[in-house]
Write a protein that holds these residues in place. Sequence first.
Motif, PDB file in Angstrom:
ATOM      1  N   TRP A 100       0.846  -1.360  -0.071  1.00  0.00           N
ATOM      2  CA  TRP A 100      -0.308   0.027  -0.256  1.00  0.00           C
ATOM      3  C   TRP A 100       0.519   1.478   0.161  1.00  0.00           C
ATOM      4  O   TRP A 100       0.882   1.978  -1.072  1.00  0.00           O
ATOM      5  N   HIS A 108      -5.363   8.380  -7.031  1.00  0.00           N
ATOM      6  CA  HIS A 108      -5.576   9.899  -7.047  1.00  0.00           C
ATOM      7  C   HIS A 108      -6.854   9.579  -5.567  1.00  0.00           C
ATOM      8  O   HIS A 108      -6.923   8.010  -5.227  1.00  0.00           O
ATOM      9  N   ARG A 109      -7.703  10.876  -5.365  1.00  0.00           N
ATOM     10  CA  ARG A 109      -8.181  10.689  -3.900  1.00  0.00           C
ATOM     11  C   ARG A 109      -9.537   9.938  -3.990  1.00  0.00           C
ATOM     12  O   ARG A 109      -9.644   9.381  -3.391  1.00  0.00           O
ATOM     13  N   ASN A 110     -10.265   9.382  -5.191  1.00  0.00           N
ATOM     14  CA  ASN A 110     -11.482   8.789  -5.283  1.00  0.00           C
ATOM     15  C   ASN A 110     -11.019   7.945  -5.342  1.00  0.00           C
ATOM     16  O   ASN A 110     -11.387   6.900  -4.790  1.00  0.00           O
ATOM     17  N   GLU A 111      -9.318   7.133  -5.928  1.00  0.00           N
ATOM     18  CA  GLU A 111      -9.176   5.613  -5.763  1.00  0.00           C
ATOM     19  C   GLU A 111      -8.949   5.229  -4.753  1.00  0.00           C
ATOM     20  O   GLU A 111      -8.499   4.461  -4.168  1.00  0.00           O
ATOM     21  N   LYS A 112      -8.050   6.454  -4.038  1.00  0.00           N
ATOM     22  CA  LYS A 112      -8.190   5.827  -2.798  1.00  0.00           C
ATOM     23  C   LYS A 112      -9.143   5.600  -1.267  1.00  0.00           C
ATOM     24  O   LYS A 112      -9.027   5.106  -0.648  1.00  0.00           O
ATOM     25  N   LYS A 113     -10.641   6.205  -2.129  1.00  0.00           N
ATOM     26  CA  LYS A 113     -11.411   6.059  -1.405  1.00  0.00           C
ATOM     27  C   LYS A 113     -12.338   4.822  -1.688  1.00  0.00           C
ATOM     28  O   LYS A 113     -12.236   4.070  -0.306  1.00  0.00           O
ATOM     29  N   TYR A 114     -12.285   4.025  -2.232  1.00  0.00           N
ATOM     30  CA  TYR A 114     -12.312   3.067  -2.819  1.00  0.00           C
ATOM     31  C   TYR A 114     -11.100   1.716  -2.115  1.00  0.00           C
ATOM     32  O   TYR A 114     -11.798   0.876  -1.784  1.00  0.00           O
ATOM     33  N   TYR A 116     -10.122   2.537   0.461  1.00  0.00           N
ATOM     34  CA  TYR A 116     -10.417   2.232   2.010  1.00  0.00           C
ATOM     35  C   TYR A 116     -11.283   1.837   2.210  1.00  0.00           C
ATOM     36  O   TYR A 116     -11.037   0.380   3.055  1.00  0.00           O
ATOM     37  N   ALA A 117     -12.409   2.145   1.308  1.00  0.00           N
ATOM     38  CA  ALA A 117     -13.746   1.190   1.230  1.00  0.00           C
ATOM     39  C   ALA A 117     -13.316  -0.574   1.625  1.00  0.00           C
ATOM     40  O   ALA A 117     -14.216  -1.377   1.928  1.00  0.00           O
TER      41      ALA A 117
END
Length: 128
Positions: A100, A108-114, A116-117
């Motif tokens: 990781w 990107h920020r939205n890829e990191k959110k996925y 983390y989910a």
Amino acid sequence: MPLADHLRELRNRLAKGVLAILVVTVVAAFYYKDITDFVTRPVLDSIGCPQTFGQLAKSKDAHCAHLTVSGLLAPFTLALKVALTTGIVLAAPVWLYQLWAFVAPGLHRNEKKYAYAFVGFGFPLFLA
């Protein structure tokens, strides 16, 4: 970051992950009979066999299950496989973190959110 720096970071992170696996594998090698007992215990309990792996090798009870180890190097490879598998599983937090830490800066920020989910849902399922 230049390519050489990426490769250097990859090498360092791989070395840390492999070192963690090796350390846990060496420790697990000393306890491979206990680990094998732990893994085979549910099967032995389900058929009513009270012995552990070490006692099964000496037992000739017809009602008990026996681990068959055939071949000259089979006992050594069994110990090696048990220790290595234990090393990979128990060192998973270290090498997954290293993976990781290498990949995350490029996301990107939205890829990191996925991600983390995924970890948030996957970790409890892994424990279960």
